[in-house]
Design a protein around this motif. Structure first.
Motif, PDB file in Angstrom:
ATOM      1  N   ASP A 222       0.854  -1.245  -0.033  1.00 37.97           N
ATOM      2  CA  ASP A 222      -0.095  -0.099   0.127  1.00 37.97           C
ATOM      3  C   ASP A 222       0.753   1.316  -0.059  1.00 37.97           C
ATOM      4  OD1 ASP A 222      -2.484  -1.510  -0.022  1.00 37.97           O
ATOM      5  OD2 ASP A 222      -2.211  -1.648   2.272  1.00 37.97           O
ATOM      6  N   GLY A 223       2.175   1.045  -0.198  1.00 40.94           N
ATOM      7  CA  GLY A 223       2.916   2.398  -0.412  1.00 40.94           C
ATOM      8  C   GLY A 223       4.019   2.562   0.939  1.00 40.94           C
ATOM      9  N   TRP A 224       4.544   3.829   1.000  1.00 39.09           N
ATOM     10  CA  TRP A 224       5.390   4.018   1.940  1.00 39.09           C
ATOM     11  C   TRP A 224       4.753   5.024   3.146  1.00 39.09           C
ATOM     12  CZ3 TRP A 224       6.651   3.923  -2.987  1.00 39.09           C
ATOM     13  CH2 TRP A 224       7.623   3.089  -3.341  1.00 39.09           C
ATOM     14  N   GLN A 225       5.015   4.645   4.409  1.00 32.97           N
ATOM     15  CA  GLN A 225       4.546   5.700   5.419  1.00 32.97           C
ATOM     16  C   GLN A 225       5.540   6.650   5.912  1.00 32.97           C
ATOM     17  OE1 GLN A 225       2.137   6.066   7.642  1.00 32.97           O
ATOM     18  NE2 GLN A 225       0.650   4.583   7.273  1.00 32.97           N
ATOM     19  N   GLY A 226       5.292   7.694   5.111  1.00 31.49           N
ATOM     20  CA  GLY A 226       6.147   9.006   5.180  1.00 31.49           C
ATOM     21  C   GLY A 226       7.484   8.858   4.473  1.00 31.49           C
ATOM     22  N   MET A 227       8.128  10.094   4.175  1.00 29.13           N
ATOM     23  CA  MET A 227       9.189  10.445   3.299  1.00 29.13           C
ATOM     24  C   MET A 227      10.321   9.594   3.727  1.00 29.13           C
ATOM     25  SD  MET A 227       8.887  14.471   2.703  1.00 29.13           S
ATOM     26  CE  MET A 227      10.559  14.481   1.957  1.00 29.13           C
ATOM     27  N   ALA A 228      10.462   9.354   5.263  1.00 28.02           N
ATOM     28  CA  ALA A 228      11.600   8.531   5.597  1.00 28.02           C
ATOM     29  C   ALA A 228      11.737   7.133   5.196  1.00 28.02           C
ATOM     30  CB  ALA A 228      11.684   8.405   7.199  1.00 28.02           C
ATOM     31  N   ALA A 229      10.480   6.467   5.192  1.00 25.28           N
ATOM     32  CA  ALA A 229      10.594   5.170   4.407  1.00 25.28           C
ATOM     33  C   ALA A 229      10.771   5.064   3.055  1.00 25.28           C
ATOM     34  CB  ALA A 229       9.071   4.429   4.697  1.00 25.28           C
ATOM     35  N   LEU A 230      10.346   6.181   2.257  1.00 17.06           N
ATOM     36  CA  LEU A 230      10.775   6.034   0.992  1.00 17.06           C
ATOM     37  C   LEU A 230      12.139   6.510   0.695  1.00 17.06           C
ATOM     38  CD1 LEU A 230       9.839   6.631  -2.115  1.00 17.06           C
ATOM     39  CD2 LEU A 230       9.372   8.940  -1.766  1.00 17.06           C
ATOM     40  N   PHE A 231      12.902   7.353   1.444  1.00 19.93           N
ATOM     41  CA  PHE A 231      14.294   7.568   1.482  1.00 19.93           C
ATOM     42  C   PHE A 231      15.063   6.030   1.812  1.00 19.93           C
ATOM     43  CE2 PHE A 231      13.554  12.280   2.631  1.00 19.93           C
ATOM     44  CZ  PHE A 231      13.344  12.519   1.242  1.00 19.93           C
TER      45      PHE A 231
END
Length: 241
Positions: free
Chosen positions: A175-184
């Motif tokens: 379902d995607g990433w929880q916040g920008m830190a996870a995406l980074f």
């Protein structure tokens, strides 16, 4: 007035604000407590409760709040805010998209729900070595940065054992990433190892997952292919061929 208390759970803190919050409250209570917590745990989860009698911030407190956020941008793993003030709800939701961590707002009567949300796992990564240099990665739910941290050692161990490898990425329940830190963290994993990938299959059901397959192929030079959600077995055959 501000009161900061550890909850007894590792890296989880509760902050209560009541009355008028001043810069003295920030400087003497909030900032030292959270800075020490981040030093102790590296990343923390925080429940912020605006009590019913909360009135306002002073200008000095607002400036201290901004400085705190900028100084420890990456120190927060998850943030829950409990409030009945519409302007606080709007502000948090508006700024939440820029924060590096998952953020949710709850009404006062749902404070226990906020505590559960901070404590529960929002997603998972499952790694299975299929042999012959093939790694099956299952992404489930909403992934946060702490999950990447937990899985890094297993991933590195697999890569140390395989100079070149193939990835079977199962994103059907992702379902995607929880916040920008996870995406980074996700981008860091890709950046560190993408040149070692020989072949990658992505199984999913979203347009952006199809795009991710093409981007990964361009970055790594590997053979990549997207499979629809009902084609898992075909993907396994292709990745091993």
């Amino acid at each position: 007035m501000i009161n900061v208390q550890p909850t007894g759970r590792e890296g989880l803190y509760e902050v209560r604000l009541s009355g008028v919050v001043t810069d003295i409250d920030y400087e003497q209570m909030l900032m030292p407590a959270l800075e020490q917590a981040i030093e102790d745990h590296d990343r923390i989860r925080v429940l912020v409760i605006f009590d019913a009698d909360f009135e306002d911030f002073t200008l000095g407190a607002l400036l201290d709040d901004a400085r705190m956020g900028l100084r420890h941008w990456r120190g927060f793993d998850r943030l829950a805010v409990v409030t009945e003030k519409p302007w606080i709800r709007r502000s948090v939701l508006g700024l939440g998209v820029f924060l590096p961590c998952p953020v949710r707002v709850f009404p006062l009567e749902e404070a226990d729900d906020a505590r559960r949300w901070l404590s529960e796992s929002l997603g998972a990564i499952h790694q299975t070595d299929l042999g012959d240099g093939v790694l099956h990665l299952q992404l489930r739910g909403q992934i946060d940065s702490s999950i990447y941290a937990e899985e890094t050692e297993d991933l590195n161990a697999f890569i140390r054992a395989n100079d070149r490898f193939r990835l079977l990425i199962d994103a059907r329940d992702f379902d995607g990433w929880q916040g920008m830190a996870a995406l980074f963290e996700h981008l860091k994993v890709v950046r560190d190892h993408y040149r070692q990938i020989d072949r990658a299959a992505i199984i999913g059901n979203s347009g952006w997952q199809k795009l991710a397959e093409k981007v990964l192929g361009r970055l790594s030079g590997a053979k990549t292919k997207f499979f629809e959600a009902d084609s898992f077995e075909q993907a396994k055959v292709w990745i091993k061929s």
